[in-house]
Design an enzyme around this catalytic site. Structure first.
Site, PDB file in Angstrom:
ATOM      1  N   CYS A   1      14.942 -17.734 -21.605  1.00 53.67           N
ATOM      2  CA  CYS A   1      15.029 -18.240 -22.976  1.00 53.67           C
ATOM      3  C   CYS A   1      16.351 -17.918 -23.669  1.00 53.67           C
ATOM      4  O   CYS A   1      16.604 -18.392 -24.779  1.00 53.67           O
ATOM      5  CB  CYS A   1      13.872 -17.700 -23.819  1.00 53.67           C
ATOM      6  SG  CYS A   1      14.020 -15.926 -24.171  1.00 53.67           S
TER       7      CYS A   1
ATOM      8  N   ARG B   1     -17.807  -1.045  -3.902  1.00 54.51           N
ATOM      9  CA  ARG B   1     -17.476   0.312  -4.356  1.00 54.51           C
ATOM     10  C   ARG B   1     -17.359   0.348  -5.873  1.00 54.51           C
ATOM     11  O   ARG B   1     -17.796   1.281  -6.519  1.00 54.51           O
ATOM     12  CB  ARG B   1     -16.165   0.780  -3.715  1.00 54.51           C
ATOM     13  CG  ARG B   1     -15.665   2.092  -4.319  1.00 54.51           C
ATOM     14  CD  ARG B   1     -14.349   2.516  -3.676  1.00 54.51           C
ATOM     15  NE  ARG B   1     -14.580   3.005  -2.338  1.00 54.51           N
ATOM     16  CZ  ARG B   1     -13.764   2.837  -1.317  1.00 54.51           C
ATOM     17  NH1 ARG B   1     -12.672   2.138  -1.486  1.00 54.51           N
ATOM     18  NH2 ARG B   1     -14.035   3.339  -0.138  1.00 54.51           N
TER      19      ARG B   1
ATOM     20  N   ASP C   1       0.838  -1.204   0.000  1.00 63.23           N
ATOM     21  CA  ASP C   1       0.000   0.000   0.000  1.00 63.23           C
ATOM     22  C   ASP C   1       0.869   1.249   0.000  1.00 63.23           C
ATOM     23  O   ASP C   1       0.544   2.259  -0.633  1.00 63.23           O
ATOM     24  CB  ASP C   1      -0.917   0.013   1.232  1.00 63.23           C
ATOM     25  CG  ASP C   1      -2.068  -0.968   1.097  1.00 63.23           C
ATOM     26  OD1 ASP C   1      -2.860  -1.070   2.044  1.00 63.23           O
ATOM     27  OD2 ASP C   1      -2.180  -1.630   0.048  1.00 63.23           O
TER      28      ASP C   1
ATOM     29  N   GLU D   1     -17.688  -1.398   6.131  1.00 65.63           N
ATOM     30  CA  GLU D   1     -16.499  -2.160   5.747  1.00 65.63           C
ATOM     31  C   GLU D   1     -16.704  -3.613   6.147  1.00 65.63           C
ATOM     32  O   GLU D   1     -16.835  -3.942   7.335  1.00 65.63           O
ATOM     33  CB  GLU D   1     -15.257  -1.594   6.445  1.00 65.63           C
ATOM     34  CG  GLU D   1     -13.954  -2.075   5.881  1.00 65.63           C
ATOM     35  CD  GLU D   1     -13.519  -1.307   4.624  1.00 65.63           C
ATOM     36  OE1 GLU D   1     -12.499  -1.678   4.034  1.00 65.63           O
ATOM     37  OE2 GLU D   1     -14.218  -0.329   4.240  1.00 65.63           O
TER      38      GLU D   1
ATOM     39  N   CYS E   1      18.296 -13.222 -21.686  1.00 65.27           N
ATOM     40  CA  CYS E   1      17.133 -13.536 -20.857  1.00 65.27           C
ATOM     41  C   CYS E   1      17.426 -14.797 -20.040  1.00 65.27           C
ATOM     42  O   CYS E   1      17.844 -15.809 -20.600  1.00 65.27           O
ATOM     43  CB  CYS E   1      15.900 -13.749 -21.729  1.00 65.27           C
ATOM     44  SG  CYS E   1      14.459 -14.373 -20.817  1.00 65.27           S
TER      45      CYS E   1
END
Length: 553
Positions: free
Chosen positions: A423, A138, A35, A175, A420
């Site tokens: 690969c 919401r 968050d 809530e 990579c």
């Protein structure tokens, strides 16, 4: 003065990231960042848009609340927008919010109501003639998902209230949450039968109320606290938020007993500090407090700015942190080919959860924070979600730590160049971007994640094609890209180990059903870089068809 093209590009990059994380959080219930990191990105974007208003657009994440509702539930229009809150993270920021609010209120003395910011899912409950008529999420703030049948299974939500005392039609907002003990019990049960564990109570609550089968919701120990009256018709209601909450309590709604009416911003700070110290003892997860101006008349005059009310603010608790050793920085390959660094850690318990890996975002961020392999690092579980590395404890360095270079980490001696890790494809970094990419579109890691994304709930919603099924389809050569899904036959699927006629038929049906999805969902499902769910809606409205989009300049 900043280069306007650079500013515009940075704004576009931030919007793309936030669209992606909104989708992961609100639609998939599977966040990838904390968050705190999300808040940082949102604030950075908000500041740029404030400084350069010519680049502010209606589809910016700062102008919306959540993510689009899932149409399988049906859609409910919110008569009054169900908005989210602005955040502050320090006493200084709280004081600045208070000063702005007092100024907007004409210097008037303010009183407040402080409540816990419970980590759950916001819902709107509408009652008509005393009976629960609809319950909705919401959603995007204007429209939410109709989850009435699921909410009816939550015992703390009254199905009917006193007809004499209640308005003929009204809406309350609350809530829905999963108490800590219920969360632990649910995860123990899932572990016993081999199911994936929920990351945190918020995800568990969101997943529980968005089940297509209400019987599953009924088995979860969900609870609710009502935190406001949305609107009321046909009856006079109290003039203050504090009195309104008492009134709603008298009608039978569950109100948090820890709510407090406070007469000054000093009392608000004291309330906050008290719960910073005591929050671990709460029966639910809370990531801060919510401070609201008590006078409803004043709330109406203060109004809203963008997606947030001016009369309320969320004062977030400090993130949960711990320290451990960063043993190595690994590299994973994302759906669009991004090479994503992540921290491999000496296991450490943070906030009651054992952490072995943590997010590092990108090489520039690692260098800015001066994070090195071998460092003692601070780990943070902000919002109780995905852990991230905050930074190193430089005082504990021994001199053996190694600075990180992504190109060195993926250097392939046989090829004589960076490659990579999945690969062996060539690595590129487009000009102006912070991420490195695998240039091989056929990279197995990309192919699998593209397939998972295409089939995900917010995209084409092909139930049954998740991580393991995607890997199997690619491994056995049944598909090479998403288009091949529509050529699959029941006979092919039924021959696989542990598969059968019924499961094969079900998968073929869900693939066939996906052809009915709207154009915007298909555009989003294609996984085009910088095209999130909102941009897909914009493109669908503008071009009307895939052919129209493909022929655009």
């Amino acid at each position: 003065m900043a280069d306007l093209d650079d500013v515009k590009e940075k704004i576009s990059e931030l919007r793309t990231q936030l669209d992606h994380h909104n989708y992961r959080y609100y639609v998939l219930d599977s966040p990838e960042i904390s968050d705190a990191e999300y808040d940082r990105l949102m604030r950075e974007l908000g500041k740029l848009e404030a400084d350069y208003p010519q680049f502010l657009t209606p589809d910016s994440p700062t102008q919306r609340v959540g993510a689009a509702p899932v149409e399988a539930f049906g859609v409910v229009d919110h008569p009054l927008p169900l908005l989210s809150l602005g955040n502050v993270f320090s006493q200084e920021e709280l004081t600045a919010w208070y000063a702005r609010t007092v100024k907007l209120a004409g210097g008037k003395q303010l009183s407040f109501v402080a409540e816990h910011k419970i980590d759950g899912l916001a819902v709107a409950l509408t009652y008509v003639d005393g009976r629960l008529a609809t319950g909705a999420t919401r959603g995007d703030g204007l429209r939410g998902e109709d989850i009435t049948q699921n909410l009816r299974t939550i015992r703390s939500i009254p199905l009917a209230v006193s007809g004499k005392e209640a308005p003929p039609r009204f809406e309350v907002r609350g809530e829905v949450f999963l108490p800590r003990e219920g969360f632990r019990k649910l995860n123990r049960e899932r572990e016993a039968v081999g199911l994936a564990l929920f990351a945190n109570p918020r995800n568990a609550a969101a997943g529980s109320v968005r089940q297509l089968d209400p019987r599953i919701t009924a088995q979860r120990p969900l609870d609710i606290y009502i935190y406001m009256l949305g609107y009321a018709e046909g009856k006079t209601t109290p003039d203050t938020h504090w009195e309104t909450m008492a009134y709603l309590g008298s009608l039978g709604f569950k109100i948090n007993p820890h709510n407090r009416k406070l007469g000054s911003i000093k009392e608000v700070e004291d309330y906050y500090q008290g719960w910073v110290e005591q929050k671990a003892g709460l029966p639910y997860e809370a990531d801060g407090i919510v401070v609201k101006v008590d006078s409803l008349e004043l709330q109406g005059r203060l109004g809203y700015v963008g997606r947030e009310p001016r009369w309320a603010i969320a004062y977030k608790f400090p993130a949960v942190q711990g320290t451990t050793q960063l043993k190595e920085i690994g590299i994973s390959v994302g759906r669009t080919g991004t090479l994503n660094p992540y921290a491999i850690l000496e296991p450490v318990s943070v906030g009651g959860v054992t952490i072995k890996q943590a997010a590092l975002h990108n090489e520039d961020d690692i260098r800015r924070k001066d994070i090195r392999e071998g460092d003692t690092v601070i780990i943070q579980r902000a919002g109780e979600v995905i852990p991230e590395v905050v930074g190193p404890v430089a005082s504990k360095r021994s001199g053996q730590e190694k600075e990180f270079s992504l190109l060195e980490k993926v250097f392939d001696k046989d090829k004589g160049r960076p490659a990579c890790p999945v690969c062996g494809g060539e690595i590129v970094r487009p000009e102006g971007e912070v991420m490195y990419y695998c240039s091989n579109a056929a990279c197995p890691a990309q192919a699998q994640q593209r397939l998972e994304h295409f089939a995900s709930r917010g995209a084409m919603d092909i139930r049954g094609i998740g991580e393991s099924q995607s890997a199997m389809l690619l491994r056995e050569g049944l598909v090479k890209d998403v288009a091949d899904l529509y050529s699959l036959r029941k006979e092919q699927l039924a021959k696989r180990e542990r598969a059968g006629e019924k499961s094969a038929a079900n998968l073929i049906k869900t693939i066939e059903d996906s052809k009915k999805r709207p154009l915007a969902r298909l555009i989003f499902a294609l996984g085009i870089r910088h095209v999130g769910a909102e941009m897909a809606e914009v493109l669908a409205r503008r071009f009307g068809s895939l052919d129209g989009l493909a022929s655009a300049s």
